[in-house]
Motif scaffolding. Structure first.
Motif, mmCIF file in Angstrom:
data_model
loop_
_atom_site.group_PDB
_atom_site.id
_atom_site.type_symbol
_atom_site.label_atom_id
_atom_site.label_comp_id
_atom_site.label_asym_id
_atom_site.label_seq_id
_atom_site.Cartn_x
_atom_site.Cartn_y
_atom_site.Cartn_z
ATOM 1 N N THR A 572 -1.331 -7.047 1.894
ATOM 2 C CA THR A 572 -2.191 -7.454 0.780
ATOM 3 C C THR A 572 -2.868 -8.795 1.069
ATOM 4 N N TYR A 591 -5.531 -3.233 2.082
ATOM 5 C CA TYR A 591 -4.944 -2.887 0.789
ATOM 6 C C TYR A 591 -4.342 -1.483 0.820
ATOM 7 N N SER A 604 -2.229 -4.815 -4.549
ATOM 8 C CA SER A 604 -3.196 -4.096 -3.696
ATOM 9 C C SER A 604 -4.165 -3.278 -4.537
#
Length: 793
Positions: A572, A591, A604
């Motif tokens: 992330t 992500y 994310s």
């Protein structure tokens, strides 16, 4: 030779001498090739972080323990399909998962990381049903959002399960470690009870070992010991080794049994004579050095009935024992090894160990043991002696099961404990786990205020541990109370300066507080502590990101995920840095990588929503913000951006409702109040918008965007003096260069409504088109000017 090598390998593992263990275990496998010995060799390599070696050694093996060890090696090598096939063969769909709770837990991990959530939950619950103390399984259930209340999992039923397991495993281990001749002697004395052969004993012990979670270090040793030639009691060398507490941690097997009143080498009690001479006290069938175990005068005072000068040889005694009359006032020792004043013997040489038991009258008995350096005399009462004589088998029948539950003593952690003490200890432990489990479950559900209240119920000594304080810090982090979070993490560092638990979140807290000096110091400390830990490089990346060196920060975050590919937060943070560098494509990939590791990692989902919001893909943005909101329905930041996406989709009514929820969730967060005012302005509800902005000024008095928006509203209401005042205040707060140009243009064209409208729209609508003017800026919230309260990280 096999027993000696096995014992040496186990000792080397116990003291972390892995190279020595591998070398000796290779000699063992060369001299005595067997799958059991290969299991021990694979264990050596696994403990030495050489999973590839264990993989090649165990490939193609069929025993249950071999399959488990092979699956562990595959999991560490990220060969999840092979690990699954080893634990649950395709051609045997009904085959039992090997190694009990540990096997189910490993299978749950495999299913989790192959995106089969329901199967993972099933195996985690199976692991907990087998071993209620398998905390890691409950932790995984919490992270998957599928955990039951801790009061239901760590209940009294779990305490009964623990008691049953310890009694069964403890008794089986005691009986396994009895010298072979004494095992035969005891079975011949156990009239009216079930006779258990050595083969049955081995089989039952193997079944018990499978029920011990994580038991793969010591099982091979026990199996090898059971296969030793039956050359009499002295052949079992491991019986005379004093175990270390580390042994049970490494092997998962209970320590050698405690032996009180157990007579592996002593004379027959039925043959006791009346000679009171001192030399009769050291008579033995095993020729050992003559030692004085008890003061001679004291023995004379005790009784005149001592051992005869010349006791019969063991072979003669064993031959005549079966037909001997058992009508004697002495308490015989049962085959379960559960006599009442037992202590395990020390010393590895048989010649240095001799055990006597002198019974004189009802209610008085002494177990005299010589442990190379001295003796210990321990009296026990008559009621305990009667309990020991009641139970005559380590595998009780239905008639004796109640006696086993109440009075049987088994060795646990070097202490003899009966069923009631085990139950009490298990209940106390489960009571502690109920508090910890409920707090952790609340945290994973992002009910952080409830979690903080639960953790406060912990005893002081447990609350002030590194793990608990780290969880408290995470809870404060989630409710955007960064000052309290920083305080909690600081205490956690003091309590456990060697622990890296939660240090990635701690570095993010310092990032939000803009504590660059503290963040730099933390990063250096973590790198010094463990430069191969993902948390260390995460802290280093946050340090560079705070200095706006996004390229270097990205390299550090990439190093973190390289060290631990299953570190969702690291992926992330990589995405955040890619977005900061305007590389949206790689940001989206990062992500998505985080979501493959942990589908409930809401940061994310939020990051993807932000990317699509900046790309003006409002439908995608609203979807991803809503996914984040479903996971964490208590985050005011997520609610604010979800409302922003709704407003961009011309759903202003829903957007205002969402903003009101966000304001109630966290009144200190200025973002939803600003967005609500912006939406009200678009609906031409000027008075309501001004009320919201006046309240917002109390929380963010140094935000230029607030005054610029108020100037816009006053201008629309033809209140030019107030509009000019607020435009000037906005300039005084040193906004960005772009905002300065926009505000100046608005001031110059104060009396030209249409042009002012067009110019100010660029400033005000930025929150809908890409990002808020608040994002990434500092706000004065409750007097703390360095709080970045609007951007999740």
């Amino acid at each position: 030779m096999e027993g000696i090598l096995t014992d040496c390998v186990q000792n080397s593992l116990r003291y972390f001498m892995y190279r020595n263990a591998i070398f000796l275990c290779e000699r063992l496998c060369a001299e005595f090739p067997s799958e059991v010995n290969l299991q021990l060799l694979a264990t050596c390599y696994l403990q030495n972080n050489q999973a590839y070696a264990a993989y090649n050694i165990l490939k193609g093996t069929q025993m249950a323990l071999s399959r488990y060890l092979f699956a562990v090696a595959c999991y560490q090598m990220d060969l999840l399909s092979e690990a699954e096939a080893a634990l649950s063969p395709v051609n045997e769909p009904s085959a039992e998962i090997p190694n009990g709770a540990a096997g189910h837990y490993l299978m749950g991990l495999i299913y989790r990381y192959t995106d089969r959530r329901k199967n993972a939950i099933h195996h985690y619950k199976m692991a907990l049903s087998i071993d209620p103390l398998l905390w890691a399984a409950y932790e995984e259930l919490c992270m998957l959002g599928a955990a039951e209340e801790a009061t239901a999992v760590f209940s009294e039923a779990a305490a009964l399960c623990i008691q049953k397991q310890y009694l069964q495993n403890g008794l089986a281990t005691q009986n396994l470690y009895l010298p072979n001749e004494d095992r035969n002697l005891v079975s011949s004395k156990s009239a009216g009870t079930e006779d258990i052969s050595l083969r049955q004993l081995k089989h039952m012990q193997a079944n018990n070992l499978r029920d011990i979670p994580g038991n793969y270090h010591g099982a091979a040793v026990l199996a090898a010991a059971a296969s030793q030639p039956l050359n009499g009691g002295p052949s079992n060398a491991s019986f005379y080794n004093t175990p270390s507490p580390i042994t049970t941690q490494l092997s998962g097997v209970a320590p050698p049994p405690l032996c009180r009143n157990l007579q592996p080498n002593g004379p027959n009690l039925n043959m006791l004579g009346t000679d009171s001479s001192p030399k009769s006290t050291i008579s033995s069938t095993i020729q050992a050095p003559r030692r004085k175990f008890v003061d001679e005068g004291k023995l004379r005072k005790i009784s005149g009935r001592l051992f005869s000068d010349s006791g019969p040889r063991r072979s003669t005694r064993l031959a005549g024992e079966a037909g001997a009359n058992a009508n004697t006032s002495t308490t015989t020792v049962a085959g379960n090894g559960t006599t009442n004043s037992s202590k395990y013997l020390g010393g590895s040489k048989l010649s240095s160990v001799a055990l006597r038991s002198v019974t004189l009258r009802k209610g008085q008995s002494w177990a005299n043991e010589n442990i190379d350096e001295g003796m210990r005399n321990e009296p026990f009462d008559d009621s305990r002696a009667n309990t020991a004589s009641t139970v005559s088998s380590s595998f009780p029948t239905s008639d004796t099961r109640s006696a086993v539950q109440e009075g049987t003593t088994v060795p646990i952690g070097g202490t003899a404990m009966n069923g009631s003490r085990i139950m009490t200890g298990a209940s106390d432990l489960l009571g502690l786990l109920r508090i910890l489990g409920e707090g952790y479950r609340m945290s994973c559900m992002y009910r952080c205020k409830d979690a903080l209240d639960v953790y406060l119920k912990l005893p002081h000594k447990h609350y002030n541990t590194g793990w608990v304080l780290s969880q408290v810090g995470k809870a404060y982090f989630e409710v955007v109370d960064y000052l309290e979070a920083e305080h909690a993490f600081n205490l956690a560092r003091r309590a456990s300066p060697y622990s890296l638990e939660g240090m990635d979140i701690y570095s993010t807290v310092l990032y939000h507080l803009k504590e660059d000096m503290k963040l730099s110091y933390l990063a250096q400390e973590l790198i010094t502590t463990d430069r191969l830990a993902a948390q260390s490089w995460c802290a280093m990346g946050n340090c560079y990101s705070l200095q706006k060196d996004h390229e270097t920060a990205l390299k550090n975050f990439q190093r973190a995920v390289q060290l631990n590919p299953r570190f969702a937060y690291g992926h992330t943070l990589c995405g955040h840095e890619y977005v900061a560098l305007e590389d949206f494509e790689n940001g989206i990939r990062s992500y998505q990588s985080a979501l493959r590791v942990d589908a409930r990692h809401y940061n994310s989902w939020y990051g993807l929503g932000m990317v699509y919001l900046r790309q003006e893909k409002f439908e995608f943005s609203e979807h991803h913000f809503r996914m984040a909101f479903q996971i964490n329905p208590h985050s005011s930041v997520i609610m604010s951006y979800l409302g922003t996406a709704m407003h961009a989709l011309k759903r202003s009514g829903e957007a205002i409702e969402m903003m009101e929820k966000a304001i109630l969730a966290d009144k200190k967060n200025p973002l939803p109040m600003y967005q609500k005012a912006n939406i009200l302005l678009s609906l031409e509800k000027f008075d309501e918008a001004l009320e919201v902005l006046e309240e917002l000024k109390e929380y963010a008095p140094r935000e230029s965007g607030v005054y610029a928006l108020m100037g816009k509203i006053y201008k629309r209401r033809n209140m030019h003096e107030k509009a000019m005042l607020h435009f000037g205040l906005a300039l005084d707060l040193k906004p960005s260069a772009t905002d300065v140009a926009t505000i100046k243009a608005a001031i110059e064209k104060l009396h030209v409504p249409d042009e002012i409208e067009d110019n100010l729209r660029l400033l005000i609508s930025r929150s809908c088109e890409s990002d808020l003017s608040f994002v990434g800026k500092s706000f004065t919230v409750d007097g703390n000017e360095s709080i970045t309260a609007l951007l999740l990280r």
